[in-house]
Structures are given as C-alpha cells and as structure tokens.
Design a protein around this motif. Structure first.
Motif, PDB file in Angstrom:
ATOM      1  N   GLY A 397       0.779  -1.223   0.000  1.00 35.82           N
ATOM      2  CA  GLY A 397       0.000   0.000   0.000  1.00 35.82           C
ATOM      3  C   GLY A 397       0.807   1.267   0.000  1.00 35.82           C
ATOM      4  O   GLY A 397       0.256   2.354   0.127  1.00 35.82           O
ATOM      5  N   GLN A 398       2.136   1.174  -0.139  1.00 31.96           N
ATOM      6  CA  GLN A 398       2.976   2.371  -0.111  1.00 31.96           C
ATOM      7  C   GLN A 398       3.069   2.948  -1.517  1.00 31.96           C
ATOM      8  O   GLN A 398       4.060   2.784  -2.218  1.00 31.96           O
ATOM      9  CB  GLN A 398       4.351   2.037   0.456  1.00 31.96           C
ATOM     10  N   THR A 399       2.000   3.616  -1.922  1.00 36.85           N
ATOM     11  CA  THR A 399       1.899   4.093  -3.299  1.00 36.85           C
ATOM     12  C   THR A 399       1.665   5.595  -3.337  1.00 36.85           C
ATOM     13  O   THR A 399       1.206   6.202  -2.373  1.00 36.85           O
ATOM     14  CB  THR A 399       0.747   3.396  -4.039  1.00 36.85           C
ATOM     15  N   VAL A 400       1.966   6.175  -4.487  1.00 37.39           N
ATOM     16  CA  VAL A 400       1.672   7.579  -4.753  1.00 37.39           C
ATOM     17  C   VAL A 400       0.308   7.638  -5.432  1.00 37.39           C
ATOM     18  O   VAL A 400       0.063   6.901  -6.393  1.00 37.39           O
ATOM     19  CB  VAL A 400       2.749   8.208  -5.651  1.00 37.39           C
ATOM     20  N   ASN A 401      -0.566   8.507  -4.959  1.00 34.00           N
ATOM     21  CA  ASN A 401      -1.907   8.601  -5.523  1.00 34.00           C
ATOM     22  C   ASN A 401      -1.862   9.432  -6.799  1.00 34.00           C
ATOM     23  O   ASN A 401      -2.017  10.652  -6.783  1.00 34.00           O
ATOM     24  CB  ASN A 401      -2.864   9.224  -4.512  1.00 34.00           C
ATOM     25  N   HIS A 535       7.137   5.340   1.781  1.00 32.03           N
ATOM     26  CA  HIS A 535       6.253   5.739   2.869  1.00 32.03           C
ATOM     27  C   HIS A 535       4.869   5.145   2.654  1.00 32.03           C
ATOM     28  O   HIS A 535       4.446   4.927   1.521  1.00 32.03           O
ATOM     29  CB  HIS A 535       6.131   7.269   2.953  1.00 32.03           C
ATOM     30  N   GLU A 536       4.152   4.921   3.756  1.00 31.50           N
ATOM     31  CA  GLU A 536       2.764   4.483   3.682  1.00 31.50           C
ATOM     32  C   GLU A 536       1.892   5.715   3.470  1.00 31.50           C
ATOM     33  O   GLU A 536       1.816   6.594   4.333  1.00 31.50           O
ATOM     34  CB  GLU A 536       2.366   3.760   4.973  1.00 31.50           C
ATOM     35  N   THR A 537       1.268   5.814   2.288  1.00 34.83           N
ATOM     36  CA  THR A 537       0.502   7.006   1.930  1.00 34.83           C
ATOM     37  C   THR A 537      -1.002   6.853   2.168  1.00 34.83           C
ATOM     38  O   THR A 537      -1.744   7.820   2.005  1.00 34.83           O
ATOM     39  CB  THR A 537       0.740   7.357   0.456  1.00 34.83           C
ATOM     40  N   PHE A 538      -1.475   5.643   2.476  1.00 37.62           N
ATOM     41  CA  PHE A 538      -2.885   5.378   2.794  1.00 37.62           C
ATOM     42  C   PHE A 538      -3.824   5.625   1.619  1.00 37.62           C
ATOM     43  O   PHE A 538      -5.031   5.744   1.803  1.00 37.62           O
ATOM     44  CB  PHE A 538      -3.339   6.220   4.000  1.00 37.62           C
ATOM     45  N   GLU A 539      -3.271   5.684   0.392  1.00 44.28           N
ATOM     46  CA  GLU A 539      -4.103   6.008  -0.756  1.00 44.28           C
ATOM     47  C   GLU A 539      -4.998   4.855  -1.180  1.00 44.28           C
ATOM     48  O   GLU A 539      -5.917   5.045  -1.959  1.00 44.28           O
ATOM     49  CB  GLU A 539      -3.230   6.443  -1.932  1.00 44.28           C
ATOM     50  N   ASN A 540      -4.750   3.652  -0.669  1.00 46.19           N
ATOM     51  CA  ASN A 540      -5.575   2.502  -1.031  1.00 46.19           C
ATOM     52  C   ASN A 540      -6.524   2.098   0.091  1.00 46.19           C
ATOM     53  O   ASN A 540      -7.150   1.055   0.028  1.00 46.19           O
ATOM     54  CB  ASN A 540      -4.682   1.312  -1.394  1.00 46.19           C
ATOM     55  N   ASP A 541      -6.611   2.946   1.127  1.00 50.57           N
ATOM     56  CA  ASP A 541      -7.493   2.643   2.245  1.00 50.57           C
ATOM     57  C   ASP A 541      -8.851   3.316   2.067  1.00 50.57           C
ATOM     58  O   ASP A 541      -9.039   4.175   1.200  1.00 50.57           O
ATOM     59  CB  ASP A 541      -6.842   3.076   3.563  1.00 50.57           C
ATOM     60  N   VAL A 542      -9.809   2.943   2.924  1.00 46.44           N
ATOM     61  CA  VAL A 542     -11.187   3.407   2.794  1.00 46.44           C
ATOM     62  C   VAL A 542     -11.440   4.569   3.743  1.00 46.44           C
ATOM     63  O   VAL A 542     -11.301   4.417   4.952  1.00 46.44           O
ATOM     64  CB  VAL A 542     -12.178   2.264   3.111  1.00 46.44           C
ATOM     65  N   PRO A 543     -11.795   5.747   3.223  1.00 51.83           N
ATOM     66  CA  PRO A 543     -12.111   6.874   4.099  1.00 51.83           C
ATOM     67  C   PRO A 543     -13.210   6.523   5.093  1.00 51.83           C
ATOM     68  O   PRO A 543     -14.171   5.830   4.766  1.00 51.83           O
ATOM     69  CB  PRO A 543     -12.568   7.969   3.124  1.00 51.83           C
ATOM     70  N   GLY A 544     -13.047   6.990   6.329  1.00 49.03           N
ATOM     71  CA  GLY A 544     -14.018   6.725   7.372  1.00 49.03           C
ATOM     72  C   GLY A 544     -13.779   5.446   8.133  1.00 49.03           C
ATOM     73  O   GLY A 544     -14.520   5.118   9.053  1.00 49.03           O
ATOM     74  N   MET A 545     -12.730   4.691   7.756  1.00 48.16           N
ATOM     75  CA  MET A 545     -12.417   3.435   8.419  1.00 48.16           C
ATOM     76  C   MET A 545     -10.953   3.431   8.857  1.00 48.16           C
ATOM     77  O   MET A 545     -10.140   4.196   8.334  1.00 48.16           O
ATOM     78  CB  MET A 545     -12.690   2.247   7.497  1.00 48.16           C
ATOM     79  N   GLY A 601       9.212   7.766  10.557  1.00 49.25           N
ATOM     80  CA  GLY A 601       9.064   9.058   9.905  1.00 49.25           C
ATOM     81  C   GLY A 601       7.628   9.265   9.461  1.00 49.25           C
ATOM     82  O   GLY A 601       6.940   8.309   9.112  1.00 49.25           O
ATOM     83  N   PHE A 602       7.163  10.517   9.471  1.00 50.65           N
ATOM     84  CA  PHE A 602       5.804  10.814   9.027  1.00 50.65           C
ATOM     85  C   PHE A 602       5.641  12.321   8.847  1.00 50.65           C
ATOM     86  O   PHE A 602       6.393  13.129   9.417  1.00 50.65           O
ATOM     87  CB  PHE A 602       4.758  10.300  10.021  1.00 50.65           C
TER      88      PHE A 602
END
Length: 720
Positions: A397-401, A535-545, A601-602
């Motif tokens: 999931g460490q991707t660039v959106n 970095h973990e960018t969270f671009e493949n995660d579900v908003p609100g969860m 890092g973040f």
C-alpha cells in the motif's frame, strides 16, 4: 480487504434471482458503466424465462432499466468499445441425441430477443466491430452443431442489436450451455467457457470454445477439468481468466446441493470448487485441485473469476452463503478468504464488478431463489438483489496517488507520444483510473510510444507497476530528479502477460520525473501505472475506516480513521487522530518485527492541540514487559518535549511544529539513544527512557482524555 457499507437490498413482489454483472470504462470520469441481468421468473424448466436488464453509469450507485432483455451471463468488450453478449442456451441443429434428465443448478429458458435485426451472413469476413478476423476459421471437424443468439452494442450498452450465431464442436453432446466467461487471447481469439451433457452421460462436462470472428461462430478447443469425485454433478459452471503468469485459470463446480438449508449456510451435499491451469491457451489443462482454505468451508456453486487492476485474482463462489476469495499474487495457486463475504440467505449465484473508484468493487447476489424457501415462508418471502461494496487492499500500500495528483493539478504528463485513441476512455487520466482494459489509458498510433510523468515533487521511488494489455508488449523505465539527468531503473521484457499491473522493484531512487518507453507488436498501450514509494501514503485505504497498514485504536468519538477530500500531504488520504472522547484516547500503532534499532518518519499537521500529541517507540524487555523506549510529545505551543519517566523536558522550542501546516518528523533509536529531525534539521540526540529490550512498534496518539479536542493529520508514515 474491507467492506465500506452493508448490503443494499432491492425487494419486489416478483422473483429477482441469478444476477450476472459486467463492468467496463465509461469514457468520462472514473466511475465505470455496469450492466446487470437477472431472472424475474420462477426457476423451473416448465416456466419460460423472463429477464430484466439494468444499466448503471455511476459505478453501481443508481440503475435504469433497459427496454431490451439482454443477458449478461457471457459478455466481452473489445478494445474499440464493442460490447458482445451470447445467450446461455443453444439449440442443436444436428440429430438430437437421447435426452438427459439431470439439470444444472438454475434451469434457464431462452431469453427474450431484444431487437428484430436480420442475422448477418456467416460467410461475411468482417467482424461486428468492423475489423478483420486474425486468421481464417479452422476446418469443420465437428460432430455436433448448435445455433445460439448473440447481442452487440456500440453505445456502452444503452441499445443492442441481435443476430444468430453458430457453434460446432468435436464432441457428441446432448445440449450445450455458454456460461460465465469470455476472454480475449493474445492472438485475438475469443475464448469462452461452456458446459454440456455428453451423449448418454447424466453428469456434466465442461469445455473451452474459441471464436476468430468476434463471436459469430464458435468451435471447440478442449475439455476442461476432471471429475475428482465419484459422486456429484461432474464438471459444470466453469469460469476462466488469465492469471499474473499469463496462464489461463479455470474454476468449476462439482457438487452443489439445491435446498433451503444450503441457501442459509449448510454445507451438506456440497464440495468446494476446483481449479486448473493451462499454459497453451486452453489446448491442455493441468491436473485440477480443489480450492482449500484452512478452517474455511469454501463455496460449491457458480464460481466467478475476476482479475483486479492490481494483479490480484478474485473468486466469488456460493453455497454456503456467498464468499469472496483472493489470490494475492494473482496466480490462483493459493487463496485467502475475505471478510467482505455476505452471510445472508442466497442461491449462491454471484458476480464481481469493479466500480471505478481505486480498488473498489461490488459483489452482487440474490436473496434466494424460489428453491431457497419452503411453503412455511409464505408470501412474505424476501426477493431481491443485493449489492455488497468492498475495498480490495493491495498487498503493497505504499503508493503515490496518481489519480488524486492529476485531479488536483499536482501531477501531469509533460511529454507524450501516445497520440492515438481507441475509445473515449483513451486519455492521459486513464493510466490512474484503476482500469486495465486496452483502451483505458495511453494508446499509440504506432508500435512505440514514450511519456514522461511529473510527480510534482521528489519521492523516494522504489518500484513502478505497468499494465500493457497488448501482444508483444515491452517497456523501459527511467527516473530523474530534475528532468535532465536520467537513471535506468527497470524493464519489462517482450511478453503477452502484462494484462494487469506488473511490478518492478528496485533500490529507492529520489525522483520527480518518470519516463516510460513502450513498444508492442502492433500498437503500444499503457493502460495503468502505479508508483511505489518508501512511505505508507494510505491512498488505497477506505475513508471513514481504520487504515489497513496500522492498528487504529479507540472507538466512536475517540477513533483514528482515514479522511480524504485532499487532506493528505499533496494527496487525498491521511489518518485523522480526533479526540472527541473524555474516556478513550485515539491512537495508531505501526508494528515491526522485534529489532534493537528502529526509524520512524511521518508528515504531521496538527489542527488543534488541547493536550499534546505523543510519539512512542515501545520496547519489549527480556522479562516480557513492554516499556517506553522513547517517548516524545508535540505540545500546543509547537514545542517538542521528551519524557524522562518523571517530567517533560523541552528539546525543541515553541513554534518548531506550527499549527495547520505540514511538518516532517522523524526519529531514529538504537540501544544507546535516539535522535530526531524536523523538516530535515537535526534537533537533538537523546538518551533512551529505558535501557535494553527490542523495539516492537511506534504509537502515535492524542496526549490524554481531558480536555478533548486534539485534531491531528498523519501521512507518509514509514517504520523500519
């Protein structure tokens, strides 16, 4: 994988059962067009079939009914946008063999014909989309001939024309049913799955058919699978898809009981589906094996294979209930069960479809066929189609959106020789729309093409994935920090197998610009690109969860969840730590394998700090206890402080971390001490709070329960 809503139920007085759904690029925006057909008649051989066909242009959110009843049981879409559907049933034109009494799962009659067009001449050498067949039809060696009906659409399924088709096979068959799948082979042929009774055999056999004229005529290629059971139904309800190796994978049913109990979770009389693979486009098949997942009773009926844009392979299957299985490496060798499965009364006939939002899909099914209910259920029985949205989390999931970056104007193509077009979906934005269809991306008018992509700022790029669904595709990848000096990073050798995202990994390279040079046998295509960072960018995660890559703790108003609407650091998504509870402390935990040194890092953007934000690197001591190895806090005045076990000591002055602005924070710790950086500046070397032990995780949290109100965004998280 996770769900992002509960099943949607459409109830009606008439039957609604056996939904079949297909999905394809819409040509405008990211939402895909979906087409669905389902039966509104009782499932009985003595009742004529009645279909309802619906269409959605917003990824399945809303639907309109079509006036034509077109089945979506077996569909395919060409790279020029032609849609094709062939009828489930066929009619024998040879002397009919002796009838067979057995029936497959649902017994379906001939669908109504949507239109009055005259069938085209089968001697015409022009395909329905205007192209020429890739080669001359094979010589007629058939033992059995059948006719069928097919439909074509050139306006994304809004209207259809119908015509008669022909099938010839080298087997003596009592009947023949097209079922579930049509895929396009690298040589241009269409490959379809079907099942039938061989003459004099009461159990089912399955077959692969091929067409070299876009579905007007079909010929037999091979028999699929083997009967692994001495009982059961044989080999039936096959589905086929290409895997990540470029092999054909088939899944099929062997034994699926039909009664109210199995519709509600009973496994009696069922056995899990089986799979087999082919290395030669279906001419021969491997020894089949049953799908087995430890501790899971996998489904028995109507499997549906779907290759995700990420390269993962999905398999939906029913009875018991409805299940979604995932092959994370896309091979189909091994499967994992998804939590998105729908445990509700159902016939087990399901379909999978992509909606167009990155990594978002829907599982469609029914609330039970007529044989799922008893007389005691009476007229109050449920009847309807459900739609279960779910989110497919890529293994990495460490991707660039890229999609968000292009939409926000932060990223763009700066050079592009892919100037051709196949459909309205052939556009620059297509390389980041989660579609891997040949037309949904960059199309060259020749056999070569080059494009340069500007990420908007430098990233530590550690991998790139490309989808190039065309014959003989190859590509080279170069990276640059300034657009002037380039470094060769990876290549894709000439192959027909890049139908989904195929990744290439390498040592991290600092780069802002990505240059891809692609070639193919006829026409160069790049339908999708994915860029991996460190970095973990969270671009493949579900908003609100809660995000998949971390453990997010806290409930209700004291929770850590994903937020979007461009709130990430030059991206869409970020984790929001919002303290709205006087009793719960929201936090996120990034776990690591035990180690004596660690680096965290973040990016952080505090909107409100009423107490503080804490960063803790925890250690497990030799006696098994967990203690704070390093404990830092960002306070409302923007200072950074270290907790020594008794008091908070200022280590960076007020204003170091400002409110409502992004700052980059990193801390490195080992056995003797720690050092931390803010926006690249080394502020202090610090002693550890405790000595000894190994680091196990980093926790980022609100500073306390009272007063409430801490509101913090976290993005680009790395933990090593």
């Amino acid at each position: 994988m996770s769900t992002d809503s509960t099943p949607e139920v459409a109830a009606a007085q008439e039957y609604r059962q056996f939904p079949f759904v297909t999905s394809f690029p819409s040509g405008s925006g990211s939402a895909r067009t979906l087409l669905m057909s389902y039966n509104v008649n009782m499932d009985s051989g003595s009742v004529a079939e009645k279909l309802q066909t619906k269409r959605s242009t917003d990824g399945g959110a809303t639907w309109t009914s079509l006036s034509q009843a077109v089945p979506m049981t077996n569909t395919v879409r060409t790279k020029t946008g032609l849609l094709y559907s062939v009828n489930f049933r066929t009619s024998s034109t040879s002397t009919p063999p002796s009838p067979i009494s057995a029936t497959p799962g649902p017994v379906l009659e001939q669908p109504g014909v949507g239109g009055n067009d005259e069938p085209p001449s089968l001697s015409d050498t022009t395909n329905p989309d205007g192209t020429k067949p890739p080669y001359e039809p094979e010589p007629d060696v058939s033992l059995q001939r059948f006719t069928t009906r097919y439909w074509t659409s050139k306006d994304n399924g809004a209207s259809w024309r119908t015509a008669a088709g022909a099938v010839r096979v080298p087997w003596s068959l009592a009947d023949l049913y097209f079922h579930r799948s049509i895929v396009i082979a690298p040589d241009g042929r269409w490959l379809a799955t079907a099942y039938a009774h061989k003459t004099g055999d009461s159990r089912w056999s399955s077959f692969l058919l091929s067409s070299s004229d876009q579905g007007r005529t079909w010929t037999g290629v091979s028999e699929i699978g083997a009967r692994l059971l001495t009982w059961g139904e044989g080999v039936t309800e096959p589905t086929v898809e290409f895997n990540s190796r470029g092999q054909l994978v088939v899944a099929y049913r062997m034994a699926g009981a039909i009664n109210p109990s199995v519709c509600q979770g009973s496994s009696q009389g069922n056995t899990s589906v089986a799979t087999a693979v082919s290395d030669d486009l279906g001419r021969t098949w491997s020894r089949p094996k049953q799908v087995a997942i430890p501790g899971v009773q996998t489904g028995s009926s109507d499997p549906h294979l779907l290759r995700a844009a990420t390269g993962q392979l999905l398999l939906s299957v029913g009875r018991p209930y409805n299940q979604i299985l995932v092959s994370n490496d896309g091979t189909g060798d091994a499967w994992a069960a998804s939590s998105a499965s729908a445990d509700i009364r159902s016939s087990g006939y399901t379909s999978l479809a992509s909606t167009g939002s990155p990594n978002h899909y829907r599982l469609f099914g029914d609330l039970g066929s007529n044989w799922c209910y008893t007389q005691q259920d009476g007229p109050s029985r449920a009847s309807g189609i459900f739609s279960q949205p779910f989110h497919l989390t890529p293994a990495d999931g460490q991707t660039v959106n890229l999609a968000a970056g292009m939409r926000l104007g932060l990223m763009r193509l700066t050079q592009n020789t892919f100037t051709g077009a196949l459909t309205a979906s052939s556009r620059a934005e297509g390389i980041a729309d989660s579609s891997v269809e040949p037309d949904a991306g960059l199309v060259s008018s020749t056999g070569t093409g080059t494009f340069t992509f500007d990420l908007g700022k430098p990233y530590m790029v550690r991998g790139v994935g490309l989808a190039m669904p065309t014959t003989g595709a190859s590509a080279g990848l170069e990276l640059s920090a300034d657009g002037a000096r380039w470094t060769g990073a990876a290549s894709w050798a000439r192959s027909d197998a890049y139908r989904a995202l195929t990744d290439r990994s390498f040592a991290p390279i600092r780069a802002r610009y990505i240059r891809v040079s692609s070639s193919a046998a006829v026409q160069a295509l790049v339908s999708e690109m994915r860029v991996y960072t460190d970095h973990e960018t969270f671009e493949n995660d579900v908003p609100g969860m809660p995000p998949a890559a971390v453990s997010a703790l806290g409930t209700g108003s004291g929770a850590s969840v994903l937020t979007e609407a461009g709130k990430g650091f030059e991206s869409m998504n970020a984790i929001r730590i919002l303290d709205g509870s006087p009793t719960a402390i929201p936090r996120l935990v990034k776990q690591i394998d035990p180690t004596w040194k660690t680096s965290t890092g973040f990016h952080v953007r505090p909107s409100t700090l009423t107490t503080a934000m804490t960063i803790t690197q925890n250690v497990r001591m030799p006696n098994g206890s967990v203690q704070r190895g390093m404990h830092l806090g960002i306070f409302p005045d923007g200072s950074v402080r270290r907790y020594d076990g008794k008091t908070w000591i200022v280590v960076a002055r007020a204003g170091t971390v400002p409110m409502n602005r992004w700052s980059y924070f990193s801390v490195y710790s080992n056995g003797s001490g720690s050092e931390f950086n803010i926006n690249g500046k080394l502020y202090s070397s610090l002693p550890r709070t405790t000595r000894g032990g190994v680091f196990t995780d980093t926790t980022i949290a609100s500073g306390g329960t009272r007063p409430v109100g801490d509101d913090i965004l976290i993005d680009n998280l790395s933990q090593k």
